[in-house]
Design an enzyme around this catalytic site. Structure first.
Site, short mmCIF file in Angstrom:
data_model
loop_
_atom_site.label_atom_id
_atom_site.label_comp_id
_atom_site.label_asym_id
_atom_site.label_seq_id
_atom_site.Cartn_x
_atom_site.Cartn_y
_atom_site.Cartn_z
N ARG A 239 93.45 48.42 50.31
CA ARG A 239 92.19 49.27 50.07
C ARG A 239 92.52 50.76 49.72
NH1 ARG A 239 89.85 45.46 48.99
NH2 ARG A 239 87.60 44.66 49.22
N GLU A 268 88.91 54.93 43.19
CA GLU A 268 89.14 54.05 42.01
C GLU A 268 87.63 53.58 41.09
OE1 GLU A 268 91.00 50.90 44.23
OE2 GLU A 268 89.77 49.61 43.56
N HIS A 286 93.74 47.08 40.79
CA HIS A 286 92.72 46.29 41.85
C HIS A 286 92.98 45.01 41.49
CE1 HIS A 286 89.97 46.52 45.58
NE2 HIS A 286 90.73 45.43 45.32
#
Ligand code: GLV
Length: 326
Positions: A239, A268, A286
């Protein structure tokens, strides 16, 4: 009467079909997060929800959804949930552990190899027509992965899957985790527990697999980066926020470490643009769990959790059993 549920953003038609057999489904069939006010408005009359990691579920949202019984995240990470507030509201919360371990471990390895051998920069250079002849001392030296030391910070299921893959490269594997693995699990992934400082100092490839929480915020900052070898690579498939991105950018600019490969970022998708000017970092959006089969399994598992939760059974991946009085 069927219970009403929200699916907060586009998943797969098969999942909607499955949910439709049990529920009246309000489907936000767009692959973009609902703005918070719209998410709250659409949850107001619902008993359940399938949520994605872009949906914040907190006390304010819960206050407007008094009939809500379950929120089922399509992700193993659930830092988009205020779990204390969800539990306080008596709502079941679930995630999707297990089904994405191998796909995410594969991604960690893709990033290890890309960073070690400078694959992305080399590809750009070839495409730009800069390759004018084969060279021996070609300026493209990378770092060896085989026989190097793999360090893993956060040794849950995914960390162990990453460690098992290291056997093929005959690597030494060390890890740090709050709780040490059982001896049999350490043997299965040929990994040795070390203190965090030793992990930082010794790893040639440091893979982060911690969950994000206030306790892990900036677990890797300037002080930790300063302990790493100048030849080391940092890989984050966990993360954003676990790494202090500004500190990492400074370390990469000064070539304090050899490289980084990041699938997740602070803020993000609005990542710090200074990353884009560095050729010692690999950037991906991601996509750790992103194979079609795995994303399907995750969404189906979230649906299973919701179906169980709203039919009086204990959902398989219940995060807050205390709401059931268990
Ligand atoms: C993805 O990031 C997940 O937590 O499943």
């Amino acid at each position: 009467m069927k219970a009403k549920v929200l699916v907060s953003r586009a998943v797969f038609p098969e999942v909607i079909e499955r949910l439709g057999a049990h529920f009246e489904v309000d489907y936000h069939d767009v692959d973009a997060a609902l703005p918070p006010a719209q998410l709250a408005a659409r949850l107001a009359d619902k008993q359940g929800a399938i949520t994605l990691l872009s949906d914040r579920i907190d006390a304010a949202v819960l206050a407007g959804a008094p009939g809500l019984k379950a929120v089922c995240n399509v992700a193993v990470g659930y830092n988009n949930f205020d779990l204390a507030a969800i539990t306080q509201a008596g709502v079941m919360a679930t995630n999707t552990p297990g089904v994405l371990d191998d796909t995410t471990a594969d991604m960690a390895w893709a990033l290890i190899m890309s960073s070690a051998r400078r694959i992305v920069s080399a590809d750009k250079w070839v495409r730009a027509g800069e390759w004018l002849g084969w060279k021996f001392h070609d300026g493209w030296f990378g770092n060896d992965v085989h026989h190097a030391t793999l360090g893993i910070l956060g040794m849950g299921r995914i960390g162990q899957a990453v460690a098992r893959r290291a056997a093929g490269f005959e690597m030494r594997v060390i890890y740090h985790n709050r709780t040490r693995l059982a001896a049999a699990d350490e043997r299965a992934c040929r990994a040795a527990w070390v203190e965090k400082e030793a992990l930082l100092r010794q790893a040639d490839f440091l893979v982060l697999l911690l969950p994000y929480s206030p306790a892990t915020h900036h677990a890797i900052g300037a002080a930790e980066l300063a302990l790493m070898k100048p030849t080391a690579h940092l890989i984050n498939v966990a993360r954003g926020g676990i790494v202090d991105d500004a500190a990492l950018i400074a370390a990469l600019q000064q070539q304090q470490i050899a490289g980084a490969a990041l699938d997740v970022f602070e803020n993000e998708p609005a990542l710090d643009k200074r990353f884009c000017g560095l050729d010692n970092v690999v950037l991906t959006p991601h996509i750790g769990s992103s194979s079609r089969a795995t994303r399907m399994s995750m969404a189906m598992l979230a649906a299973d959790n919701l179906i169980a939760a709203l039919s009086g059974q204990r959902p398989p991946n219940l995060l807050n059993p205390e709401v059931l009085g268990a």
